[in-house]
Design an enzyme around this catalytic site. Structure first.
Site, PDB file in Angstrom:
ATOM      1  N   SER A 414       0.828  -1.205   0.000  1.00 18.11           N
ATOM      2  CA  SER A 414       0.000   0.000   0.000  1.00 18.11           C
ATOM      3  C   SER A 414       0.860   1.252   0.000  1.00 18.11           C
ATOM      4  O   SER A 414       0.344   2.356  -0.087  1.00 18.11           O
ATOM      5  CB  SER A 414      -0.921   0.003   1.213  1.00 18.11           C
ATOM      6  OG  SER A 414      -0.145   0.008   2.388  1.00 18.11           O
ATOM      7  N   GLU A 447      -6.186  -0.226  -6.725  1.00 20.26           N
ATOM      8  CA  GLU A 447      -5.190   0.762  -7.154  1.00 20.26           C
ATOM      9  C   GLU A 447      -4.078  -0.019  -7.861  1.00 20.26           C
ATOM     10  O   GLU A 447      -3.400  -0.829  -7.242  1.00 20.26           O
ATOM     11  CB  GLU A 447      -4.655   1.500  -5.916  1.00 20.26           C
ATOM     12  CG  GLU A 447      -4.079   2.854  -6.192  1.00 20.26           C
ATOM     13  CD  GLU A 447      -3.665   3.561  -4.891  1.00 20.26           C
ATOM     14  OE1 GLU A 447      -3.602   4.790  -4.902  1.00 20.26           O
ATOM     15  OE2 GLU A 447      -3.378   2.888  -3.882  1.00 20.26           O
ATOM     16  N   ASN A 485      -3.178   6.618  -0.255  1.00 16.29           N
ATOM     17  CA  ASN A 485      -2.592   6.826   1.075  1.00 16.29           C
ATOM     18  C   ASN A 485      -1.740   8.085   1.141  1.00 16.29           C
ATOM     19  O   ASN A 485      -1.593   8.688   2.199  1.00 16.29           O
ATOM     20  CB  ASN A 485      -1.783   5.599   1.494  1.00 16.29           C
ATOM     21  CG  ASN A 485      -2.704   4.473   1.962  1.00 16.29           C
ATOM     22  OD1 ASN A 485      -3.872   4.719   2.255  1.00 16.29           O
ATOM     23  ND2 ASN A 485      -2.205   3.260   2.005  1.00 16.29           N
TER      24      ASN A 485
END
Ligand code: 3HC
Length: 690
Positions: A414, A447, A485
């Site tokens: 991530s 993503e 993020n």
């Protein structure tokens, strides 16, 4: 055959006029379709060789709705209602022949016909609510007359289509066929022409009567959708239209529908939701990767890690029938992971959303192993272990060794540097990021992260694969945190700063909740777990609120306490001790506290996100602004009726965004607020985020 318009042909087959629509890809009700239908119905009235009329669509589907691209400018005449009146009042029976999806204006067209027939695989629905709208072609007046008020309420507020079998059972469809729909519809129409009067849906109030005796049905419907529909106007307006169908004569009901439709159409929510409809379809298209680039076949997938993430990822494959092998290092962890997957499916079955057989089929598609070599023949392998660069590099080196040439090697990281992960292999062109969001079997967003060397066909395959497993993909370049993020970091940073400056953390959460997010920043921290970003060996409990909470073992929901305290139902309760920690830490940092109003809180949470989004665009990390919005709506709970951060900024006005950023920069003396040079340039040029 006669062409009535470039989109509608007229033929007479076995004594029946067939109006054949051809407006790919979804036969939307564009001007040429409406005009052709109107001309066709008029022509058939005069045509002595035709005793009935069939509407049939070429391609993959019956009419899937109004042409949404016409909404912005307003449709040219004839309007849809004129066409529907012509169909309904036709002296010769009209039959809609449905395959694919009869949606929105498409189903409304079918309901204005005297009869509807369908193939077994067809679906019917009124999904306008998903576009911030209500059915504006009489759908809210005719549907309850056909399926009853309760079902109509469910269909218009959820937007979910129903199967042909259910439509038949409810009376929405008169007959269901297998095989040649065109021929079956012609035969049906021919027989219908031999009867007397042809039923007009508008004339039959029978299914409305029960609701007239039970007006509380509408408030019950409101109650059932209250949580899901929070902040949205369209579900409430849809309910009001069905109320009008029950309580007013047909034509009055139509007028009410039109009035409320226009109100929604002109409003910001419908505009945002229509923008988003196209945004999510655009996000899988990557400039420079054209039709000539072939996709790699994906028939077998490997997943590394049977934890919460790995298990959720594996379920996505099994759900669409793709076999998947999960690798773990220890038998116990593997058993636990496979057990959790089975339990998850069984819980879904208990809610009636899966059959026992489906549970077995899906579990049967997921195999476990302790040997990474078992992934040799996989077409795609997704690594889903914890965020540690050394561990990931070792795994990728092993994958490079064991998998066949051409296997796509994906990381679910991530935030880590995908290029560094790829450098552990001799085939960085096969390496890509596939960042799933937790719970991975539920969240829509994928993503997709493009490394410096990722091959075009690997990107194309990933975007198509996302659609196959029912995700919406958005492409990001490599940077810490990627699109989602990275932007989130700036919002969370401000949330903490606001708390230290004296805003109550529950006030901060409420402001974001009232804006439409499912939860605020502090509740989100508690949900994710505060320990995720805690560096135990470098903990600073005197100057960091989260470090202090972690040292207390109060790491969020999983420990029953974090910023909030949680009861057995996970309901958050404010803790005074947390407020005290904020005050103490603020004092230690020399930050003075004050009351902060909601407007400032909202600005300070959202503006940094927009500013970071501008930087992401400037750096080419996102292909287009709407991809950032896709990430935020599907991955982080940004309310779709506000379009996403970049759409929101465009609507606010970039000059206003810039002015506010400068204001907070001046107020705080902190370069955190320095506007992105790209935003400044764009604003000065009078542009918008694109
Ligand atoms: N108007 C204009 N374009 C449309 C459209 C519509 N109603 N529906 C789909 N499209 C376009 C998409 O933008 C896409 O274009 P692209 O290829 O350039 O990206 C293309 O058609 C194919 O669409 P999908 O990628 O979504 O194709 P799928 O096969 O996955 O799905 C579908 C097909 C289920 C029909 C899906 O497109 C869909 O749900 N469409 C919208 C249906 C809808 O909301 N209808 C109601 C419209 S509002 C209305 O009717 C108002 C009325 O009450 C007055």
């Amino acid at each position: 055959m006669a062409a009535l318009t470039e989109m509608v042909d007229y033929t007479v087959e076995d004594g029946v006029a067939v109006l054949t629509l051809n407006n790919p890809p979804v036969n939307a009700l564009s001007h040429g379709v409406r005009l052709g239908l109107l001309k066709g119905v008029e022509k058939a009235q005069e045509d002595e060789s035709a005793s009935a009329i069939v509407i049939y669509c070429e391609g993959s589907t019956f009419i899937a709705g109004a042409d949404i691209t016409e909404f912005a400018t307003g449709p040219k005449d004839p309007q849809l209602d004129e066409v529907l009146v012509a169909l309904e009042d036709s002296g010769k029976p009209t039959v809609a022949a449905i395959h694919g999806t009869a949606l929105g204006g498409g189903l409304e067209t079918a309901m204005a016909c005297h009869y509807r027939v369908a193939v077994a695989s067809a679906k019917c629905g009124l999904p306008e609510v998903n576009l911030g709208l209500l059915p504006g072609g009489g759908g809210t007046q005719r549907l309850p007359r056909l399926v009853g008020v309760e079902k109509a309420l469910e269909m218009v507020t959820s937007g979910q289509p129903i199967s042909a079998a259910e439509a038949h059972q409810l009376g929405l469809v008169d007959d269901v066929f297998d095989g040649d729909l065109r021929a079956a519809a012609v035969t049906y129409a021919k027989i219908a022409a031999q009867g007397g009067e042809h039923p007009r849906v508008r004339d039959n109030d029978e299914k409305l009567l029960a609701a007239r005796e039970m007006p509380q049905i509408f408030d019950m419907a409101r109650g059932m959708i209250a949580k899901r529909a929070r902040g949205f106007l369209a579900p409430e307006y849809n309910i009001r239209c069905i109320e009008a169908a029950v309580n007013l004569p047909f034509d009055e009901g139509l007028k009410e529908e039109r009035k409320l439709f226009m109100e929604l159409l002109m409003g910001p929510q419908a505009q945002a939701q229509q923008y988003f409809f196209f945004a999510q379809r655009q996000s899988s298209k990557i400039p420079g990767i054209g039709k000539d680039v072939a996709e790699r076949p994906i028939n077998k997938v490997g997943v590394i890690g049977a934890g919460l993430m790995g298990g959720g990822i594996a379920m996505n494959m099994a759900n669409v029938g793709i076999p998947v092998t999960i690798v773990e290092t220890k038998q116990e962890a593997l058993d636990r992971g496979l057990g959790a997957i089975r339990k998850n499916y069984e819980n879904t079955a208990k809610k009636g959303r899966l059959s026992a057989e489906q549970v077995e089929t899906r579990c049967g598609l997921i195999q476990g192993t302790l040997a990474i070599e078992d992934l040799a023949d996989c077409d795609l392998v997704i690594e889903a272990v914890f965020e540690n660069m050394a561990v990931k590099k070792e795994i990728f080196a092993n994958l490079d060794r064991v998998t066949k040439p051409g296997t796509i090697l994906a990381s679910n990281t991530s935030a880590l540097d995908l290029n560094e992960i790829a450098s552990a292999t001799n085939r960085p062109e096969d390496v890509i990021g596939l960042h799933f969001f937790s719970p991975a079997n539920v969240m829509k967003l994928l993503e997709v992260v493009r490394g410096d060397k990722t091959a075009d066909d690997v990107i194309k395959t990933a975007m198509a694969f996302a659609k196959r497993i029912k995700k919406v993909a958005a492409l990001s370049g490599v940077c810490p945190g990627f699109i989602g993020n990275r932007i989130l970091y700036f919002r969370q940073h401000q949330a903490m700063t606001l708390g230290l400056e004296g805003a109550h953390y529950a006030q901060v959460d409420k402001v974001l909740y009232d804006f439409g997010f499912p939860m605020g920043p502090f509740a989100m921290w508690d949900l994710a777990g505060l320990e995720l970003n805690w560096d135990k060996n470098n903990s600073k409990p005197d100057t960091s609120v989260t470090d202090r909470l972690c040292e207390n073992g109060e790491i969020g929901q999983k420990s029953g306490r974090g910023f909030y305290e949680y009861d057995e139902k996970r309901k958050p309760v404010v803790r005074d001790s947390t407020t005290e920690i904020f005050s103490e830490v603020a004092a230690n940092l020399g930050v003075s506290q004050r009351d902060i109003n909601d407007e400032e809180i909202l600005d300070r949470l959202l503006l940094p996100m927009i500013n970071e989004g501008a930087k992401i665009l400037d750096e080419g990390i996102a292909v287009r602004a709407s991809d950032i919005d896709v990430v935020y709506v599907y991955g982080y709970g940004w309310p779709v009726y506000r379009g996403g951060p970049m759409h929101y900024a465009n609507k606010l006005g970039l000059d206003k965004v810039l002015e506010k950023l400068r204001h907070y920069q001046k107020q705080s003396g902190d370069d955190f607020w320095a506007p992105s040079p790209y935003l400044v340039k764009l604003t000065e040029a009078g542009g918008q985020f694109q």
